[in-house]
Design a protein around this motif. Sequence first.
Motif, PDB file in Angstrom:
ATOM      1  N   TYR A 112       0.737  -1.163   0.065  1.00 15.39           N
ATOM      2  CA  TYR A 112      -0.104   0.159  -0.136  1.00 15.39           C
ATOM      3  C   TYR A 112       0.717   1.020  -0.051  1.00 15.39           C
ATOM      4  N   VAL A 113       1.892   1.093   0.740  1.00 14.82           N
ATOM      5  CA  VAL A 113       2.983   2.294   0.695  1.00 14.82           C
ATOM      6  C   VAL A 113       3.517   2.474  -0.854  1.00 14.82           C
ATOM      7  N   LEU A 114       3.850   1.512  -1.387  1.00 15.70           N
ATOM      8  CA  LEU A 114       4.402   1.468  -2.750  1.00 15.70           C
ATOM      9  C   LEU A 114       3.409   2.052  -3.580  1.00 15.70           C
ATOM     10  N   ALA A 115       2.056   1.631  -3.450  1.00 12.94           N
ATOM     11  CA  ALA A 115       1.028   1.967  -4.426  1.00 12.94           C
ATOM     12  C   ALA A 115       0.892   3.552  -4.421  1.00 12.94           C
ATOM     13  N   LYS A 116       0.933   3.936  -3.238  1.00 13.93           N
ATOM     14  CA  LYS A 116       0.498   5.592  -2.873  1.00 13.93           C
ATOM     15  C   LYS A 116       1.912   6.127  -3.394  1.00 13.93           C
ATOM     16  N   SER A 117       2.970   5.918  -3.254  1.00 12.96           N
ATOM     17  CA  SER A 117       4.139   6.541  -3.863  1.00 12.96           C
ATOM     18  C   SER A 117       4.047   6.560  -5.133  1.00 12.96           C
ATOM     19  N   LYS A 118       3.699   5.680  -5.991  1.00 11.75           N
ATOM     20  CA  LYS A 118       3.463   5.326  -7.550  1.00 11.75           C
ATOM     21  C   LYS A 118       2.110   6.054  -7.827  1.00 11.75           C
ATOM     22  N   ASN A 119       1.360   6.595  -7.079  1.00 16.15           N
ATOM     23  CA  ASN A 119       0.006   6.978  -7.550  1.00 16.15           C
ATOM     24  C   ASN A 119      -0.771   5.964  -8.431  1.00 16.15           C
ATOM     25  N   VAL A 120      -0.821   4.934  -7.997  1.00 16.50           N
ATOM     26  CA  VAL A 120      -1.541   3.854  -8.670  1.00 16.50           C
ATOM     27  C   VAL A 120      -2.362   3.114  -7.434  1.00 16.50           C
ATOM     28  N   PHE A 121      -3.326   2.259  -8.023  1.00 14.48           N
ATOM     29  CA  PHE A 121      -4.472   1.704  -6.948  1.00 14.48           C
ATOM     30  C   PHE A 121      -3.924   0.165  -6.835  1.00 14.48           C
ATOM     31  N   LEU A 122      -3.976  -0.308  -5.520  1.00 22.01           N
ATOM     32  CA  LEU A 122      -3.744  -1.592  -5.466  1.00 22.01           C
ATOM     33  C   LEU A 122      -5.117  -2.084  -4.723  1.00 22.01           C
TER      34      LEU A 122
END
Length: 358
Positions: A112-122
Amino acid sequence: MLNFGIVGTNWITESFIKSAHSTSKWQLAAVYSRTEESAKSFASKYSTASSSSIKTYTAISSLCADTNITAIYIASPNSLHFTHARTVLEAGKHVILEKPATSMSSELDTLYVLAKSKNVFLLEAYRHLHETNFKLLQRLLSPSASDSNSSSLPTVGSPLGAALTYSTYSSRYDAVLAGEVPNIFSLDFSGGSLVDIGVYPISFAIALWGRPISSTYSAYICPTGVDGGGMITLTFRTTTTDGKEYTFPVQINQSKCFKSTAPSEIYTQNGTITLNATTDIDSVSFWDRRSKKTKEVAGKKAEFNLAEEAEEFARIVESGDHEAAKGLEEVSRAVLEVTEMLRKENGIVFGVEREQKS
């Protein structure tokens, strides 16, 4: 139209593709498999005059480098979900991740941290939470004054308890009895009934009533070391209409090594709600204690049972609805926290957890 790729060429992937295509929001554009032969064979099932250019890959990195792909659906073995999803998110693509999302909460936190940093959805694929009749059940239990459709529904009152069932005999349990270790019954592949079947009624309950204040699991442990099924009790806290707090229990009967034909029931102040199941719901009836009559309130379910999920995920991605995604994230986190605690209570340790400790 959202072009997507897939990781995992099994029956649930086929179901997602058919459901996604039925919405006219998604188009399969790429297939990953460990062998070229398997990838091409799977892709050929969906190649048509309008989609003959489905690409095939035998390396996740190559799949992620495909600029034609917006999102990737991952349905690999449970233990591989984390590494596959991390690779896809690092490439800046949306991820639809089959349940259970990961083996451990720490892995899900990282994603979730990675998804937010990349501005994409998980987005974890709890498809039953998007079904028409589950949404109806939510309105039934929590009517809103602004919902014009709620006026036609019976007044059920506050919950007193529930008995939820999802027990279905797995043909792969025959292999367990023969001394084999299928992936879904393997500790090394993060398997077991709790994370494969039990997460359906657990997420069902959490989506309705929030995080439980306590949980316990009396499990049958298979010869392979995973749970084959058992009885779960979740306790929830809520408030009455006049603001008084109280607790109520939800009992869950879930298994992959025995079958139950019992329906699921929710007990309320004004009667009993009966459902045919916690997934693929096509019957929602309410027995009213006051009139002693039963009323069926279910609507027609979708032709493809992952279509409503695919429709909602497309809406979230296209509109950038972070609020809806956050709500789904909260359910995913809560479910994984509960199942982790229930596994530990029964001494069930996955291979990835043993590796982390060594």
